[in-house]
Write an enzyme that holds these catalytic residues in place. Structure first.
Site, short mmCIF file in Angstrom:
data_model
loop_
_atom_site.label_atom_id
_atom_site.label_comp_id
_atom_site.label_asym_id
_atom_site.label_seq_id
_atom_site.Cartn_x
_atom_site.Cartn_y
_atom_site.Cartn_z
N LEU B 96 0.86 -1.18 0.00
CA LEU B 96 0.00 0.00 0.00
C LEU B 96 0.90 1.24 0.00
O LEU B 96 1.16 1.83 1.05
CB LEU B 96 -0.90 -0.04 1.25
CG LEU B 96 -2.20 0.75 1.22
CD1 LEU B 96 -3.11 0.26 2.32
CD2 LEU B 96 -1.93 2.23 1.39
N GLU B 98 1.63 4.16 -3.07
CA GLU B 98 1.51 4.56 -4.46
C GLU B 98 2.83 5.08 -5.01
O GLU B 98 3.13 4.92 -6.20
CB GLU B 98 0.42 5.62 -4.61
CG GLU B 98 -1.01 5.09 -4.46
CD GLU B 98 -1.39 4.79 -3.01
OE1 GLU B 98 -0.64 5.18 -2.09
OE2 GLU B 98 -2.45 4.18 -2.80
N GLN B 120 -5.64 2.89 -6.75
CA GLN B 120 -6.98 2.37 -6.50
C GLN B 120 -8.06 3.44 -6.64
O GLN B 120 -9.15 3.17 -7.12
CB GLN B 120 -7.01 1.77 -5.11
CG GLN B 120 -7.85 0.54 -5.00
CD GLN B 120 -7.47 -0.29 -3.80
OE1 GLN B 120 -7.51 0.19 -2.67
NE2 GLN B 120 -7.10 -1.52 -4.01
N PHE B 121 -7.74 4.65 -6.24
CA PHE B 121 -8.68 5.77 -6.34
C PHE B 121 -7.88 7.04 -6.63
O PHE B 121 -6.74 7.18 -6.19
CB PHE B 121 -9.47 5.97 -5.04
CG PHE B 121 -10.51 4.92 -4.81
CD1 PHE B 121 -11.78 5.07 -5.32
CD2 PHE B 121 -10.21 3.77 -4.11
CE1 PHE B 121 -12.75 4.10 -5.12
CE2 PHE B 121 -11.17 2.80 -3.90
CZ PHE B 121 -12.45 2.97 -4.41
N ASP B 122 -8.55 7.96 -7.36
CA ASP B 122 -7.98 9.27 -7.68
C ASP B 122 -7.22 9.92 -6.53
O ASP B 122 -6.09 10.35 -6.67
CB ASP B 122 -9.13 10.19 -8.12
CG ASP B 122 -10.42 9.88 -7.38
OD1 ASP B 122 -10.44 10.05 -6.15
OD2 ASP B 122 -11.39 9.45 -8.02
N GLY B 123 -7.87 9.97 -5.36
CA GLY B 123 -7.28 10.69 -4.23
C GLY B 123 -6.04 10.03 -3.66
O GLY B 123 -5.33 10.63 -2.85
N TYR B 126 -2.09 11.13 -5.06
CA TYR B 126 -1.25 12.20 -4.51
C TYR B 126 0.10 11.70 -3.98
O TYR B 126 1.12 12.33 -4.20
CB TYR B 126 -1.99 12.97 -3.41
CG TYR B 126 -3.26 13.65 -3.88
CD1 TYR B 126 -3.25 14.49 -5.00
CD2 TYR B 126 -4.47 13.46 -3.22
CE1 TYR B 126 -4.41 15.11 -5.43
CE2 TYR B 126 -5.63 14.07 -3.64
CZ TYR B 126 -5.60 14.90 -4.75
OH TYR B 126 -6.75 15.50 -5.17
N PRO B 127 0.13 10.56 -3.26
CA PRO B 127 1.46 10.11 -2.78
C PRO B 127 2.42 9.77 -3.92
O PRO B 127 3.61 9.64 -3.68
CB PRO B 127 1.13 8.86 -1.96
CG PRO B 127 -0.31 8.99 -1.61
CD PRO B 127 -0.94 9.71 -2.76
N HIS B 167 -12.06 9.56 -2.61
CA HIS B 167 -12.57 8.56 -3.55
C HIS B 167 -13.44 9.17 -4.63
O HIS B 167 -14.16 8.45 -5.30
CB HIS B 167 -13.37 7.48 -2.80
CG HIS B 167 -12.58 6.68 -1.83
ND1 HIS B 167 -12.12 7.20 -0.65
CD2 HIS B 167 -12.16 5.39 -1.86
CE1 HIS B 167 -11.46 6.26 0.01
NE2 HIS B 167 -11.46 5.15 -0.71
#
Lengths: 109, 367
Positions: B96, B98, B120-123, B126-127, B167
């Protein structure tokens, strides 16, 4: 239809396996979320595992007395393809509703 | 594992990627032929799954990586069954992290692979922004074309599924602003199938924004040999009209088609343009449509300020200033963090807000 596998979770802190005592569901059975699935025994206690989701049970792993390692498959569910992901819900398709009406003098075009 | 392809097999199969492979691609607007040929009805989930399976079969250097893409088949089941089919060496779960998913993709691309990572999701992109901006977008430039980044980053994007924070975000303007990246968003199953296959065949990195609220709706997909007539380039007119052009992408295309249907009841004929490529933007396609309709409204879920709608409005104005009958109107989300739960119905442009934007353009008078 899609299949979703649920592996045996760590039932305590750092437990590595559990022994199946009794299956409380049979293959082909429809279950709801939180429905009791199986009774297992760890080195700490005997516990009943609730179902993590709704679906049809297609396979179970381990006969009573057999040991399953944490992370190995425990049960496989069949769910409809239009079931949402782990997060969120499938949006409903609704007939479009409106309040705003358009008016224009298109003669000037 | 033994029956599956291993990484060393892949290395043996791979040819050397050279600068000659790196081609500049022009994005032009070719309308899809009316004769769609043989089609199958499937959801966007199924269309993406099928496209990935075909890419993996056709390209031995293609790899799929991300959180839960392997054993689980992805939280939205887009990679369902692919690990079983192609083995754990080519479809694998990552920690886990990104930044690690994209960092690993950069290394794999440098070694000649064609990674298809998923965040997994747009938000949760960021990482990985450091890797995306500083490595994925620039490595080809930095290496004078010797290290292209044939990475297709799949990002389940936008809102509409009642998910919690992080999300439901719309990051297209952020990605589009990064030199070296291409950004595309399919509006339905057929577009998803073809655009993903096209993106995965590029030598350039492509950010592939999947509208997650449209994953489940079914539509005809014109796959396989019949796909020869499909053009993945540029924008696409999905409904013709003469009074006003509605520009949208992703999930907003379906909503704009509903709006066009309602506007027709009032005698207003709306042209709906699915922009598809958000970088590069199809300026010629926009200009061709607006030159005809002389009015334009752009619709997106993202916040208004510095949203892609501003770029679209500017592109239209630069080319059609003399013929426009009104300033290009934007109907967008708001300049607030994406709200959870029922509030998203107020945030995402709804039918009435789009109609109201159209009305403002229709009644605009100079002077």
């Amino acid at each position: 239809m899609a299949e979703i596998s649920f592996p045996l979770p760590d039932l305590g802190e750092g437990l590595i396996e559990a022994t199946v005592l009794e299956w409380l569901v049979t293959e082909g059975e429809m279950v709801e979320r939180n429905h009791p699935l199986v009774e297992v025994e760890t080195t700490k206690s005997a516990v009943e595992l609730p179902s993590p989701q709704a679906g049809k049970v297609v396979r179970t792993y381990g006969e009573p007395g057999e040991t399953i390692k944490v992370g190995d498959p425990l049960i496989v569910f069949e769910v409809p393809d239009d079931t949402a992901g782990i997060v969120g819900t499938v949006p409903k398709e609704e007939a479009p509703k409106r309040r705003v009406r358009l008016s224009a003098n298109l003669d000037e075009d | 594992m033994s029956e599956h392809t291993t990484l060393s097999d892949l290395e043996a199969a791979q040819d050397n990627t050279t600068a000659a492979d790196v081609q500049q691609e022009s994005v032009q607007n070719f309308p899809e032929p009316a004769d769609a040929g043989a089609t199958e009805t499937m959801s966007m989930q199924q269309a993406l799954n099928r496209a990935l399976a075909e890419v993996m079969t056709e390209n031995p250097r293609a790899l799929i990586l991300g959180e839960d893409v392997g054993q689980l088949g992805g939280v939205f089941r887009i990679t369902d069954g692919l690990q079983k089919k192609f083995g754990e060496a080519r479809v694998f779960d990552t920690p886990l992290a990104e930044s690690g998913i994209l960092g690993m993709s950069v290394g794999l691309a440098m070694a000649g692979y064609h990674p298809i990572p998923e965040v997994q999701f747009d938000g949760f992109a960021y990482p990985a922004v450091n890797q995306i901006i500083c490595q994925v977008g620039r490595m080809n430039y930095r290496s004078r074309g010797t290290l292209p980044m044939p990475i297709t980053l799949r990002v389940p994007s936008f809102g509409g599924i009642r998910a919690p924070e992080h999300h439901g975000e719309s990051l297209e303007a952020m990605f589009a602003h990064v030199p070296g990246l291409k950004v595309v968003s399919p509006s339905g199953p057929n577009e998803a199938y073809h655009l993903l296959k096209y993106a995965a065949a590029r030598q350039d990195p492509v950010i592939f924004m999947e509208p997650k609220s449209r994953y489940w709706q079914k539509g005809p997909v014109n796959a396989g040999a019949d796909a020869a007539g499909y053009s993945p380039n540029g924008s696409r007119v999905v409904r013709e009209g003469k009074h006003l052009t509605l520009v949208a992408w992703g999930a907003m295309v379906a909503r704009c088609l509903q709006v066009a249907e309602l506007a027709a009841e009032d005698g207003i004929e709306i042209e709906v343009l699915d922009l598809r490529w958000l970088k590069p933007i199809d300026a010629e396609g926009l200009a061709a449509s607006v030159a005809k309709t002389r009015r334009a409204v752009v619709v997106h879920e993202a916040p208004r300020t510095s949203g892609l709608g501003a770029e679209v409005a500017s592109t239209i104005t630069e080319r059609c200033f003399g013929t426009l009958k009104a300033p290009v109107e934007r109907v967008t989300g708001f300049d607030v963090p994406y709200p959870s739960g029922d509030l998203e119905d107020e945030y995402i442009p709804n039918i009435d807000r789009i109609l109201y934007g159209i009305q403002r353009v229709l009644e605009y008078r100079r002077g």
